[in-house]
Design a protein around this motif. Sequence first.
Motif, PDB file in Angstrom:
ATOM      1  N   TYR A 163      87.646  17.503 -47.752  1.00 49.90           N
ATOM      2  CA  TYR A 163      88.677  16.727 -47.137  1.00 49.90           C
ATOM      3  C   TYR A 163      89.254  16.927 -45.605  1.00 49.90           C
ATOM      4  CZ  TYR A 163      92.975  13.914 -46.632  1.00 49.90           C
ATOM      5  OH  TYR A 163      93.827  13.180 -46.424  1.00 49.90           O
ATOM      6  N   PRO A 164      89.201  16.279 -44.883  1.00 52.04           N
ATOM      7  CA  PRO A 164      88.872  14.846 -44.757  1.00 52.04           C
ATOM      8  C   PRO A 164      87.400  14.655 -44.177  1.00 52.04           C
ATOM      9  CG  PRO A 164      90.206  15.482 -42.923  1.00 52.04           C
ATOM     10  CD  PRO A 164      89.919  16.554 -43.476  1.00 52.04           C
ATOM     11  N   ASP A 165      86.762  15.808 -43.592  1.00 49.75           N
ATOM     12  CA  ASP A 165      85.576  15.569 -42.805  1.00 49.75           C
ATOM     13  C   ASP A 165      84.585  14.900 -43.373  1.00 49.75           C
ATOM     14  OD1 ASP A 165      86.990  16.556 -40.472  1.00 49.75           O
ATOM     15  OD2 ASP A 165      86.634  18.536 -40.899  1.00 49.75           O
ATOM     16  N   ARG A 166      84.015  15.205 -44.736  1.00 49.85           N
ATOM     17  CA  ARG A 166      83.108  14.683 -45.007  1.00 49.85           C
ATOM     18  C   ARG A 166      83.246  13.245 -46.078  1.00 49.85           C
ATOM     19  NH1 ARG A 166      80.974  20.474 -47.317  1.00 49.85           N
ATOM     20  NH2 ARG A 166      80.280  21.299 -45.302  1.00 49.85           N
ATOM     21  N   LEU A 167      84.521  12.820 -45.923  1.00 47.29           N
ATOM     22  CA  LEU A 167      84.760  11.579 -46.572  1.00 47.29           C
ATOM     23  C   LEU A 167      84.231  10.448 -45.269  1.00 47.29           C
ATOM     24  CD1 LEU A 167      88.127  12.180 -48.355  1.00 47.29           C
ATOM     25  CD2 LEU A 167      85.738  12.418 -49.319  1.00 47.29           C
ATOM     26  N   THR A 168      83.880   9.174 -45.875  1.00 45.13           N
ATOM     27  CA  THR A 168      83.695   8.168 -45.081  1.00 45.13           C
ATOM     28  C   THR A 168      85.267   7.885 -44.645  1.00 45.13           C
ATOM     29  OG1 THR A 168      83.760   6.590 -46.695  1.00 45.13           O
ATOM     30  CG2 THR A 168      81.585   7.360 -46.324  1.00 45.13           C
ATOM     31  N   LYS A 169      85.337   6.814 -43.840  1.00 47.19           N
ATOM     32  CA  LYS A 169      86.647   6.311 -43.319  1.00 47.19           C
ATOM     33  C   LYS A 169      87.239   5.390 -44.591  1.00 47.19           C
ATOM     34  CE  LYS A 169      88.729   3.555 -39.756  1.00 47.19           C
ATOM     35  NZ  LYS A 169      88.355   2.951 -38.486  1.00 47.19           N
ATOM     36  N   GLU A 170      86.302   4.809 -45.244  1.00 45.96           N
ATOM     37  CA  GLU A 170      86.889   3.885 -46.603  1.00 45.96           C
ATOM     38  C   GLU A 170      87.249   5.127 -47.697  1.00 45.96           C
ATOM     39  OE1 GLU A 170      84.013   2.199 -49.549  1.00 45.96           O
ATOM     40  OE2 GLU A 170      85.389   0.350 -48.671  1.00 45.96           O
ATOM     41  N   GLN A 171      86.536   6.080 -47.695  1.00 44.32           N
ATOM     42  CA  GLN A 171      86.871   7.166 -48.918  1.00 44.32           C
ATOM     43  C   GLN A 171      88.151   7.881 -48.608  1.00 44.32           C
ATOM     44  OE1 GLN A 171      83.252   9.500 -48.843  1.00 44.32           O
ATOM     45  NE2 GLN A 171      82.528   8.576 -50.799  1.00 44.32           N
ATOM     46  N   LYS A 172      88.310   8.072 -47.215  1.00 46.87           N
ATOM     47  CA  LYS A 172      89.549   9.028 -46.966  1.00 46.87           C
ATOM     48  C   LYS A 172      90.900   7.846 -47.176  1.00 46.87           C
ATOM     49  CE  LYS A 172      91.922  11.399 -43.239  1.00 46.87           C
ATOM     50  NZ  LYS A 172      93.467  10.718 -43.473  1.00 46.87           N
ATOM     51  N   ALA A 173      90.647   6.699 -46.774  1.00 45.57           N
ATOM     52  CA  ALA A 173      91.834   5.698 -47.003  1.00 45.57           C
ATOM     53  C   ALA A 173      92.207   5.780 -48.462  1.00 45.57           C
ATOM     54  CB  ALA A 173      91.368   4.525 -46.481  1.00 45.57           C
ATOM     55  N   ILE A 174      91.132   5.591 -49.428  1.00 46.61           N
ATOM     56  CA  ILE A 174      91.436   5.596 -50.573  1.00 46.61           C
ATOM     57  C   ILE A 174      92.080   6.861 -51.245  1.00 46.61           C
ATOM     58  CG2 ILE A 174      90.347   5.438 -53.022  1.00 46.61           C
ATOM     59  CD1 ILE A 174      88.332   3.671 -51.818  1.00 46.61           C
ATOM     60  N   PHE A 175      91.672   7.956 -50.757  1.00 48.38           N
ATOM     61  CA  PHE A 175      92.011   9.181 -51.331  1.00 48.38           C
ATOM     62  C   PHE A 175      93.576   9.184 -50.640  1.00 48.38           C
ATOM     63  CE2 PHE A 175      93.301  13.688 -50.730  1.00 48.38           C
ATOM     64  CZ  PHE A 175      92.612  14.151 -51.892  1.00 48.38           C
ATOM     65  N   ASP A 176      93.840   9.085 -49.472  1.00 51.93           N
ATOM     66  CA  ASP A 176      95.120   9.151 -49.125  1.00 51.93           C
ATOM     67  C   ASP A 176      96.068   8.229 -49.795  1.00 51.93           C
ATOM     68  OD1 ASP A 176      94.057  10.954 -47.101  1.00 51.93           O
ATOM     69  OD2 ASP A 176      94.366   9.705 -45.435  1.00 51.93           O
ATOM     70  N   ARG A 177      95.767   7.220 -50.208  1.00 51.19           N
ATOM     71  CA  ARG A 177      96.535   5.897 -50.757  1.00 51.19           C
ATOM     72  C   ARG A 177      96.856   6.512 -52.203  1.00 51.19           C
ATOM     73  NH1 ARG A 177      93.300   1.881 -50.888  1.00 51.19           N
ATOM     74  NH2 ARG A 177      92.772   2.302 -53.099  1.00 51.19           N
ATOM     75  N   GLU A 178      95.685   7.065 -52.938  1.00 49.98           N
ATOM     76  CA  GLU A 178      96.179   7.726 -54.293  1.00 49.98           C
ATOM     77  C   GLU A 178      96.715   8.853 -54.356  1.00 49.98           C
ATOM     78  OE1 GLU A 178      92.525   7.122 -56.724  1.00 49.98           O
ATOM     79  OE2 GLU A 178      92.506   5.035 -56.006  1.00 49.98           O
ATOM     80  N   ASN A 179      96.668   9.900 -53.164  1.00 50.60           N
ATOM     81  CA  ASN A 179      97.073  11.340 -53.224  1.00 50.60           C
ATOM     82  C   ASN A 179      98.125  11.587 -52.097  1.00 50.60           C
ATOM     83  OD1 ASN A 179      95.411  12.347 -55.633  1.00 50.60           O
ATOM     84  ND2 ASN A 179      93.931  11.169 -54.432  1.00 50.60           N
ATOM     85  N   PRO A 180      99.393  10.862 -52.315  1.00 50.69           N
ATOM     86  CA  PRO A 180     100.207  11.174 -51.039  1.00 50.69           C
ATOM     87  C   PRO A 180     100.555  12.730 -51.018  1.00 50.69           C
ATOM     88  CG  PRO A 180     101.201   9.987 -52.622  1.00 50.69           C
ATOM     89  CD  PRO A 180      99.957   9.947 -52.967  1.00 50.69           C
ATOM     90  N   TYR A 181     100.754  13.386 -52.210  1.00 53.45           N
ATOM     91  CA  TYR A 181     100.951  14.784 -51.938  1.00 53.45           C
ATOM     92  C   TYR A 181     100.087  15.416 -51.129  1.00 53.45           C
ATOM     93  CZ  TYR A 181     101.489  19.750 -53.333  1.00 53.45           C
ATOM     94  OH  TYR A 181     101.412  21.134 -53.356  1.00 53.45           O
TER      95      TYR A 181
END
Length: 75
Positions: A50-68
């Motif tokens: 995280y975040p370099d190996r995630l696609t832009k879409e995956q990072k957006a999903i991850f960030d939305r679901e994991n604000p911590y």
Amino acid sequence: MKDVSEYEALYDFDKKNEDDVIYWTSEIDKLDSHLFSFDKKTVYNLFEDYPDRLTKEQKAIFDRENPYWVKFFGS
């Protein structure tokens, strides 16, 4: 990031919230690993991928679901 599709039985996938896209998992017999997957086939290590190996879409999903974790990493 590693492909675990052939070894899915070694991982226990679980969602924190029913409507989440991301599955959190850990390898059997390994504690305190922060592993997650979008499809139960490719597993990402939070601190290595995280975040370099995630696609832009995956990072957006991850960030939305994991604000911590977003706050933790200062993104």
